[in-house]
Design a protein around this motif. Sequence first.
Motif, mmCIF file in Angstrom:
data_model
loop_
_atom_site.group_PDB
_atom_site.id
_atom_site.type_symbol
_atom_site.label_atom_id
_atom_site.label_comp_id
_atom_site.label_asym_id
_atom_site.label_seq_id
_atom_site.Cartn_x
_atom_site.Cartn_y
_atom_site.Cartn_z
ATOM 1 N N SER A 179 0.853 -1.190 0.000
ATOM 2 C CA SER A 179 0.000 0.000 0.000
ATOM 3 C C SER A 179 0.889 1.240 0.000
ATOM 4 O O SER A 179 1.799 1.362 0.827
ATOM 5 N N GLY A 180 0.595 2.162 -0.918
ATOM 6 C CA GLY A 180 1.406 3.366 -1.040
ATOM 7 C C GLY A 180 1.513 4.148 0.260
ATOM 8 O O GLY A 180 2.584 4.675 0.603
ATOM 9 N N CYS A 181 0.416 4.217 1.006
ATOM 10 C CA CYS A 181 0.441 5.006 2.249
ATOM 11 C C CYS A 181 1.412 4.416 3.268
ATOM 12 O O CYS A 181 1.997 5.141 4.069
ATOM 13 N N CYS A 223 -1.129 9.418 0.241
ATOM 14 C CA CYS A 223 -2.244 9.099 -0.657
ATOM 15 C C CYS A 223 -3.528 8.784 0.095
ATOM 16 O O CYS A 223 -4.547 8.474 -0.512
ATOM 17 N N VAL A 263 1.574 0.917 -4.431
ATOM 18 C CA VAL A 263 0.432 1.295 -5.265
ATOM 19 C C VAL A 263 -0.657 1.881 -4.362
ATOM 20 O O VAL A 263 -0.755 1.526 -3.198
ATOM 21 N N CYS A 264 -1.466 2.781 -4.912
ATOM 22 C CA CYS A 264 -2.651 3.247 -4.199
ATOM 23 C C CYS A 264 -3.857 3.043 -5.111
ATOM 24 O O CYS A 264 -4.096 3.843 -6.017
ATOM 25 N N PRO A 265 -4.605 1.980 -4.900
ATOM 26 C CA PRO A 265 -5.735 1.676 -5.777
ATOM 27 C C PRO A 265 -6.755 2.815 -5.854
ATOM 28 O O PRO A 265 -7.366 3.013 -6.912
ATOM 29 N N GLU A 266 -6.926 3.554 -4.778
ATOM 30 C CA GLU A 266 -7.941 4.626 -4.823
ATOM 31 C C GLU A 266 -7.485 5.777 -5.714
ATOM 32 O O GLU A 266 -8.280 6.344 -6.470
ATOM 33 N N ARG A 307 -9.811 13.145 -0.107
ATOM 34 C CA ARG A 307 -11.141 12.753 -0.603
ATOM 35 C C ARG A 307 -12.005 12.368 0.593
ATOM 36 O O ARG A 307 -11.465 12.045 1.652
ATOM 37 N N LYS A 354 -2.475 -1.929 3.973
ATOM 38 C CA LYS A 354 -2.970 -1.118 5.087
ATOM 39 C C LYS A 354 -4.260 -1.726 5.643
ATOM 40 O O LYS A 354 -5.189 -1.979 4.889
ATOM 41 N N SER A 402 -8.797 -0.585 5.468
ATOM 42 C CA SER A 402 -9.181 0.254 4.317
ATOM 43 C C SER A 402 -10.211 -0.465 3.432
ATOM 44 O O SER A 402 -10.137 -1.685 3.259
ATOM 45 N N SER A 438 -10.215 -0.460 0.368
ATOM 46 C CA SER A 438 -9.461 -1.023 -0.755
ATOM 47 C C SER A 438 -8.483 -2.093 -0.280
ATOM 48 O O SER A 438 -8.431 -3.191 -0.817
ATOM 49 N N CYS A 439 -7.690 -1.728 0.726
ATOM 50 C CA CYS A 439 -6.533 -2.543 1.101
ATOM 51 C C CYS A 439 -6.751 -3.428 2.333
ATOM 52 O O CYS A 439 -5.922 -4.274 2.637
HETATM 53 FE FE1 SF4 Z 1 -3.413 3.455 1.441
HETATM 54 FE FE2 SF4 Z 1 -6.037 3.670 1.010
HETATM 55 FE FE3 SF4 Z 1 -4.354 4.035 -0.996
HETATM 56 FE FE4 SF4 Z 1 -4.700 1.587 0.048
HETATM 57 S S1 SF4 Z 1 -6.201 2.820 -1.060
HETATM 58 S S2 SF4 Z 1 -2.769 2.565 -0.518
HETATM 59 S S3 SF4 Z 1 -5.006 2.092 2.194
HETATM 60 S S4 SF4 Z 1 -4.507 5.293 0.828
#
Ligand code: SF4
Length: 137
Positions: A8-10, A16, A40-43, A52, A96, A99, A101-102
């Motif tokens: 996860s990018g964060c 992100c 990567v940050c899927p969002e 956001r 992460k 989340s 996404s993650c």
């Molecule tokens: Fe981090 Fe959310 Fe992006 Fe996943 S989608 S990398 S948890 S900011």
Amino acid sequence: VTTLYIVSGCLAGLRCRYDGKDSADERVINLVREGRAVPVCPEQFGGLPTPRPSCEIVDGRVLNADGMDVSDNFLRGAEEAFKLVEMLGAEKAILKSRSPSCGISKIYDGTFSGNLVDGDGVFAAMLKKAGIEVENE
Ligand code: SF4
């Protein structure tokens, strides 16, 4: 053979997150420094802005805190991130927690009140389905 991770990018220190901050994790940053992990940050990949409104999964759809359906962004972003997983031949992911996404195994319950339920984020579910080994940070 060295295992390559998708992360996860964060966790890699990229700002992100929905609130414009990171969730930097020293272990993940070190893996990136060593060339063993790709963030990567899927969002963001799904075209969502940063910062956001926060998002949660409600009855299989992803809604943001303003009630807008952002499922298509989440799906598109997960698919784009997954392209990198395949391109790189990554076998494991460090993601992460919580989340939409993650998150792995536990995510927020869709009431935007901080409660957790059993479930995976959209990207985490995609990785699991493809047989990628996933772990929370
Ligand atoms: Fe981090 Fe959310 Fe992006 Fe996943 S989608 S990398 S948890 S900011």
